[in-house]
Design an enzyme around this catalytic site. Structure first.
Site, short mmCIF file in Angstrom:
data_model
loop_
_atom_site.label_atom_id
_atom_site.label_comp_id
_atom_site.label_asym_id
_atom_site.label_seq_id
_atom_site.Cartn_x
_atom_site.Cartn_y
_atom_site.Cartn_z
N ASP A 13 8.83 7.78 71.02
CA ASP A 13 9.71 8.95 71.18
C ASP A 13 8.97 10.27 71.00
OD1 ASP A 13 11.99 7.26 71.54
OD2 ASP A 13 11.84 6.83 69.40
N LYS A 16 6.98 11.17 75.91
CA LYS A 16 6.08 10.73 76.99
C LYS A 16 6.71 10.94 78.37
CE LYS A 16 5.86 6.76 74.96
NZ LYS A 16 6.33 7.03 73.61
N GLY A 40 12.84 4.17 76.02
CA GLY A 40 13.84 5.11 76.51
C GLY A 40 13.16 6.44 76.71
N HIS A 41 12.83 6.75 77.94
CA HIS A 41 12.13 8.00 78.24
C HIS A 41 13.13 9.01 78.79
CE1 HIS A 41 8.06 5.69 78.62
NE2 HIS A 41 8.50 5.79 77.39
N GLN A 221 6.63 3.12 73.89
CA GLN A 221 6.55 3.03 72.42
C GLN A 221 5.39 3.91 71.92
OE1 GLN A 221 6.91 -0.31 74.15
NE2 GLN A 221 9.02 0.35 74.08
P1 IMP Z 1 11.45 -4.17 69.97
O1 IMP Z 1 10.39 -3.50 70.77
O2 IMP Z 1 12.82 -4.03 70.59
O3 IMP Z 1 11.11 -5.57 69.62
O4 IMP Z 1 11.55 -3.39 68.57
C1 IMP Z 1 10.53 -3.45 67.60
C2 IMP Z 1 10.42 -2.12 66.85
O5 IMP Z 1 9.93 -1.13 67.73
C3 IMP Z 1 11.74 -1.58 66.30
O6 IMP Z 1 11.47 -0.89 65.09
C4 IMP Z 1 12.18 -0.60 67.36
O7 IMP Z 1 13.03 0.40 66.84
C5 IMP Z 1 10.85 -0.04 67.80
N1 IMP Z 1 10.85 0.44 69.19
C6 IMP Z 1 10.82 -0.31 70.31
N2 IMP Z 1 10.80 0.46 71.40
C7 IMP Z 1 10.80 1.73 70.97
C8 IMP Z 1 10.74 2.99 71.65
O8 IMP Z 1 10.66 3.09 72.87
N3 IMP Z 1 10.76 4.10 70.85
C9 IMP Z 1 10.79 4.02 69.49
N4 IMP Z 1 10.83 2.87 68.83
C10 IMP Z 1 10.83 1.72 69.56
MG MG Z 2 12.22 6.79 73.46
#
Ligand code: IMP
Ligand code: MG
Length: 420
Positions: A13, A16, A40-41, A221
């Site tokens: 977040d 990007k 989520g961009h 991420q």
């Molecule tokens: P997962 O990727 O859904 O398995 O989540 C694993 C961890 O990564 C959790 O703490 C999520 O909140 C975090 N996470 C996954 N994708 C994002 C992202 O795009 N932005 C911020 N945190 C993320």
């Molecule tokens: Mg995001």
């Protein structure tokens, strides 16, 4: 030609999507190399806001090819929903998006397994619930299904085989589930996927390189969520770092060019896991409110804190960052004092290098800088920057030993200032 890479240096977040959209006109190709609809961009321009999950952030520009690489985990149903929303807003993606045949498919049971694993854990990861972990488990376990498999005559048999494996896991966990409705929609969505070009993306990307096309790889991420170097086990299940671009697109290391590292002027984290500079006080609340820090996929409130230079330096090292981009500078506009964590105190000792893990109590050691107390959102050029903001930039550049080339002062595409 080289592939430039754009990465998040914190816990995701960092903005990007917005920055890729701004840089996009200089590129012919934008490619995603890891992650999936957990991303989520958010992009804003011309008074509208768009949230992208699996689709690369170059789709709003005509003439740019957007590639979903082999390192991505793709959920056909969520992809269809995302593409349909964009089509309704007037963006027809079928000519602008190509999908790697080697991208792994997220099945409905992967998503349910994500929930089942979380339910069984004492200490929750706080995943986005999109089936990311279970899909990459099957990929590494050599049981996964890939986009290209959808073309095989025996796809349904393979699908049922994998589902049967998942059924055993659900049984052993006493986790009852029902998927029939979801499965029907999922299979429909795999037909929708066929409207798009499926490619051998490693060949296509390398041909583009040979032809002198400019390619930007878009990370999802952030580095601190990387499966190897992040705050394990509170991480995502892919390689979010620069090296992930090599394996997630089939790009040789010597073909990597600029590495843009994006960071927020402060820090956020969504989901559980350690966060040394987290603020649970009114300052944290102010950051959350001013920065509108709510997850774009799950709507969860993000945890907020001061910038962490120990973690940032680590991220810069791992990624080989060549230039920095700072976002959400305007969120700090109202503060009298800005703090930056320059070291950790662990067991009474001052630590400058990012340690093995950050799960144990850490006391951040801060340097304090004066705030600028001037609204920055309307600024058009760096000539307008307040003196204290310039001092903050210089302090960061000196600490991080890299130039900060772009500063973002608001969510809109127009609120982006390139420095000379
Ligand atoms: P997962 O990727 O859904 O398995 O989540 C694993 C961890 O990564 C959790 O703490 C999520 O909140 C975090 N996470 C996954 N994708 C994002 C992202 O795009 N932005 C911020 N945190 C993320
Ligand atoms: Mg995001």
């Amino acid at each position: 030609m080289k592939v430039d890479v754009l990465l998040g240096l914190q816990w995701g977040d960092e903005g990007k999507g917005k920055i890729v959209d701004v840089l996009a006109p200089a590129y012919n190709v934008i490619a995603r190399f890891q992650g999936g609809p957990n991303a989520g961009h958010t992009l804003e321009f011309e008074g509208r806001k768009h949230v992208l999950r699996s689709i690369p952030s170059g789709i709003f520009h005509e003439g740019i090819m957007n590639v979903i690489g082999n390192g991505v985990a793709l959920d056909p149903l969520l992809f269809k929903e995302e593409a349909e929303v964009l089509a309704a807003s007037g963006f027809d993606l079928t000519k602008r998006v190509a999908i790697s045949k080697k991208a792994h498919l997220i099945l409905p049971t992967h998503q349910l397994l994500d929930a089942a694993y979380e339910a069984s854990k004492g200490e929750k990861i706080g995943t986005t619930g999109k089936g990311i972990g279970p899909t990459y488990m099957d990929k590494m376990g050599r049981s996964g299904l890939r986009v290209g498999d959808l073309l095989k005559d025996d796809f349904m048999a393979r699908y049922e085989d994998l589902k049967a494996k998942h059924d055993h896991i659900f049984l052993s966990m006493f986790y009852p589930y029902y998927t029939k409705t979801l499965e029907a929609k999922w299979h429909d969505a795999t037909d929708y996927l066929k409207r798009f070009e499926w490619i051998d993306s490693e060949h296509v990307i390398n041909h583009y390189l040979k032809d002198g096309k400019a390619i930007l790889a878009e990370g999802a991420q952030g580095t601190m969520l990387d499966v190897d170097f992040g705050s394990y086990p509170f991480v995502t299940s892919s390689s979010t770092i620069c090296a992930g671009c090599c394996t997630g697109l089939g790009v040789a290391p010597r073909h990597i060019g600029e590495v843009y590292g994006i960071f927020k002027a402060y820090c956020t984290r969504v989901g559980s896991g350690p966060f040394p500079t987290e603020l649970s006080d009114s300052t944290g609340e102010t950051l959350c409110r001013q920065g509108y820090e709510f997850g774009s996929v799950t709507g969860r409130k993000r945890r907020c804190g001061w910038i962490d230079l120990v973690a940032l330096k680590y991220a810069i090292m791992i990624n080989g960052v060549t230039q920095l981009i700072m976002t959400k500078s305007d969120v700090l506009d109202a503060f009298d004092v800005i703090k930056a964590c320059v070291a950790y105190r662990i067991d009474g000792k001052e630590v400058m290098e990012f340690p093995y893990e950050i799960n144990n109590p850490i006391e951040p050691i801060y340097t304090e800088l004066p705030g600028w107390k001037t609204p920055m959102t309307g600024m058009q050029s760096e000539n307008e920057f307040p003196e204290e903001f310039n001092a903050y930039l210089s302090f960061l550049e000196e600490e991080l030993e890299l130039p900060i080339k772009i500063v973002s002062v608001g969510p809109d595409r127009a609120q982006t200032i390139v420095r000379n």
